[in-house]
Design a protein around this motif. Structure first.
Motif, PDB file in Angstrom:
ATOM      1  N   LEU A   9       1.334  -2.006  -3.346  1.00  0.00           N
ATOM      2  CA  LEU A   9       0.511  -2.146  -2.137  1.00  0.00           C
ATOM      3  C   LEU A   9       0.545  -0.878  -1.289  1.00  0.00           C
ATOM      4  N   LEU A  10       1.727  -0.332  -1.091  1.00  0.00           N
ATOM      5  CA  LEU A  10       1.841   0.866  -0.260  1.00  0.00           C
ATOM      6  C   LEU A  10       1.174   2.074  -0.916  1.00  0.00           C
ATOM      7  N   THR A  11       1.300   2.201  -2.222  1.00  0.00           N
ATOM      8  CA  THR A  11       0.675   3.316  -2.944  1.00  0.00           C
ATOM      9  C   THR A  11      -0.847   3.199  -2.917  1.00  0.00           C
ATOM     10  N   ILE A  12      -1.354   2.012  -3.159  1.00  0.00           N
ATOM     11  CA  ILE A  12      -2.808   1.811  -3.128  1.00  0.00           C
ATOM     12  C   ILE A  12      -3.345   2.088  -1.726  1.00  0.00           C
ATOM     13  N   GLY A  13      -2.623   1.637  -0.708  1.00  0.00           N
ATOM     14  CA  GLY A  13      -3.032   1.914   0.672  1.00  0.00           C
ATOM     15  C   GLY A  13      -3.085   3.403   0.954  1.00  0.00           C
ATOM     16  N   LEU A  14      -2.072   4.153   0.527  1.00  0.00           N
ATOM     17  CA  LEU A  14      -2.041   5.597   0.726  1.00  0.00           C
ATOM     18  C   LEU A  14      -3.191   6.274  -0.013  1.00  0.00           C
ATOM     19  N   ILE A  15      -3.428   5.855  -1.245  1.00  0.00           N
ATOM     20  CA  ILE A  15      -4.519   6.446  -2.036  1.00  0.00           C
ATOM     21  C   ILE A  15      -5.867   6.197  -1.369  1.00  0.00           C
ATOM     22  N   LEU A  16      -6.074   4.995  -0.862  1.00  0.00           N
ATOM     23  CA  LEU A  16      -7.342   4.689  -0.200  1.00  0.00           C
ATOM     24  C   LEU A  16      -7.526   5.517   1.074  1.00  0.00           C
ATOM     25  N   ILE A  17      -6.478   5.678   1.843  1.00  0.00           N
ATOM     26  CA  ILE A  17      -6.568   6.487   3.060  1.00  0.00           C
ATOM     27  C   ILE A  17      -6.875   7.941   2.719  1.00  0.00           C
ATOM     28  N   LEU A  18      -6.193   8.487   1.727  1.00  0.00           N
ATOM     29  CA  LEU A  18      -6.455   9.867   1.318  1.00  0.00           C
ATOM     30  C   LEU A  18      -7.858  10.013   0.735  1.00  0.00           C
ATOM     31  N   ILE A  29     -14.933   2.668   5.898  1.00  0.00           N
ATOM     32  CA  ILE A  29     -14.677   1.422   5.170  1.00  0.00           C
ATOM     33  C   ILE A  29     -13.462   1.582   4.267  1.00  0.00           C
ATOM     34  N   ILE A  30     -13.421   2.659   3.520  1.00  0.00           N
ATOM     35  CA  ILE A  30     -12.305   2.876   2.596  1.00  0.00           C
ATOM     36  C   ILE A  30     -11.021   3.136   3.370  1.00  0.00           C
ATOM     37  N   GLY A  31     -11.102   3.884   4.467  1.00  0.00           N
ATOM     38  CA  GLY A  31      -9.924   4.143   5.286  1.00  0.00           C
ATOM     39  C   GLY A  31      -9.368   2.875   5.908  1.00  0.00           C
ATOM     40  N   VAL A  32     -10.258   2.029   6.427  1.00  0.00           N
ATOM     41  CA  VAL A  32      -9.818   0.756   7.006  1.00  0.00           C
ATOM     42  C   VAL A  32      -9.215  -0.137   5.934  1.00  0.00           C
ATOM     43  N   LEU A  33      -9.833  -0.151   4.767  1.00  0.00           N
ATOM     44  CA  LEU A  33      -9.292  -0.922   3.649  1.00  0.00           C
ATOM     45  C   LEU A  33      -7.900  -0.406   3.268  1.00  0.00           C
ATOM     46  N   VAL A  37      -4.448  -2.562   3.355  1.00  0.00           N
ATOM     47  CA  VAL A  37      -3.559  -2.713   2.189  1.00  0.00           C
ATOM     48  C   VAL A  37      -2.150  -2.222   2.542  1.00  0.00           C
ATOM     49  N   SER A  38      -2.044  -1.109   3.262  1.00  0.00           N
ATOM     50  CA  SER A  38      -0.725  -0.619   3.684  1.00  0.00           C
ATOM     51  C   SER A  38      -0.052  -1.620   4.614  1.00  0.00           C
ATOM     52  N   ALA A  39      -0.820  -2.167   5.557  1.00  0.00           N
ATOM     53  CA  ALA A  39      -0.272  -3.172   6.473  1.00  0.00           C
ATOM     54  C   ALA A  39       0.155  -4.421   5.705  1.00  0.00           C
ATOM     55  N   ALA A  40      -0.608  -4.784   4.684  1.00  0.00           N
ATOM     56  CA  ALA A  40      -0.231  -5.933   3.861  1.00  0.00           C
ATOM     57  C   ALA A  40       1.084  -5.668   3.141  1.00  0.00           C
ATOM     58  N   GLY A  41       1.265  -4.432   2.685  1.00  0.00           N
ATOM     59  CA  GLY A  41       2.533  -4.075   2.046  1.00  0.00           C
ATOM     60  C   GLY A  41       3.704  -4.177   3.007  1.00  0.00           C
ATOM     61  N   VAL A  42       3.512  -3.695   4.229  1.00  0.00           N
ATOM     62  CA  VAL A  42       4.575  -3.784   5.236  1.00  0.00           C
ATOM     63  C   VAL A  42       4.833  -5.245   5.595  1.00  0.00           C
TER      64      VAL A  42
END
Length: 153
Positions: A9-18, A29-33, A37-42
């Motif tokens: 979850l944290l990796t996918i969140g980081l990849i989407l933000i980047l 949209i992708i940044g918010v997603l 995902v990062s918040a879901a991981g936390v």
């Protein structure tokens, strides 16, 4: 298995933000997603681990995200994707070459106040500063500039 889900979850969140920052800036949209995902991981870490471990996961997540962004800006990764060239030409450059003030031409259409006139065997769009000029009339150039030709009868 819990660690695998958390790290995924944290990796996918980081990849989407980047991806938002590098490839599709401005869509959000992708940044918010990615943030979701990062918040879901936390949030998942707060559900599955004790509070102190979850706070450590939150700190590490924030640190890694900020380091990735800072390093990306500092190392110039974004410069590979930035537009560095610009178009310097303009439309109709050189259109008035060879024309001079006072040059004689012939109206090939009615000029009311805009029409067509022939100078040096070329047809140009012209503007009359003396009102209506009928087709076939002799015209003279009174102004040249800003890609405009102004004529009078």
């Amino acid at each position: 298995m819990t660690w695998f889900i958390l790290i995924s979850l944290l990796t996918i969140g980081l990849i989407l933000i980047l991806t938002e920052i590098i490839f599709v800036p401005g869509t959000t949209i992708i940044g918010v997603l990615g943030l979701i995902v990062s918040a879901a991981g936390v949030y998942y870490s707060f559900l599955k681990f004790d509070t102190s471990t979850a706070w450590i996961v939150l700190g590490i997540t924030l640190f890694i995200n900020f380091v990735a962004l800072f390093y990306g800006f500092k190392a110039g990764v974004w410069n590979k994707f930035a537009l560095k060239d610009s178009i310097q030409s303009r439309s109709f450059d050189g259109r008035l070459l060879g024309l001079e003030l006072g040059m004689e031409g012939k109206a090939v259409s009615d000029i009311k106040p805009i029409g067509k006139a022939e100078f040096l065997d070329k047809i140009y769009e012209v503007k009359s500063d003396s009102g209506f000029i009928s087709v076939g009339s002799i015209v003279f150039i009174t102004k040249l500039g800003d890609n405009r030709i102004t004529v009078k009868k």
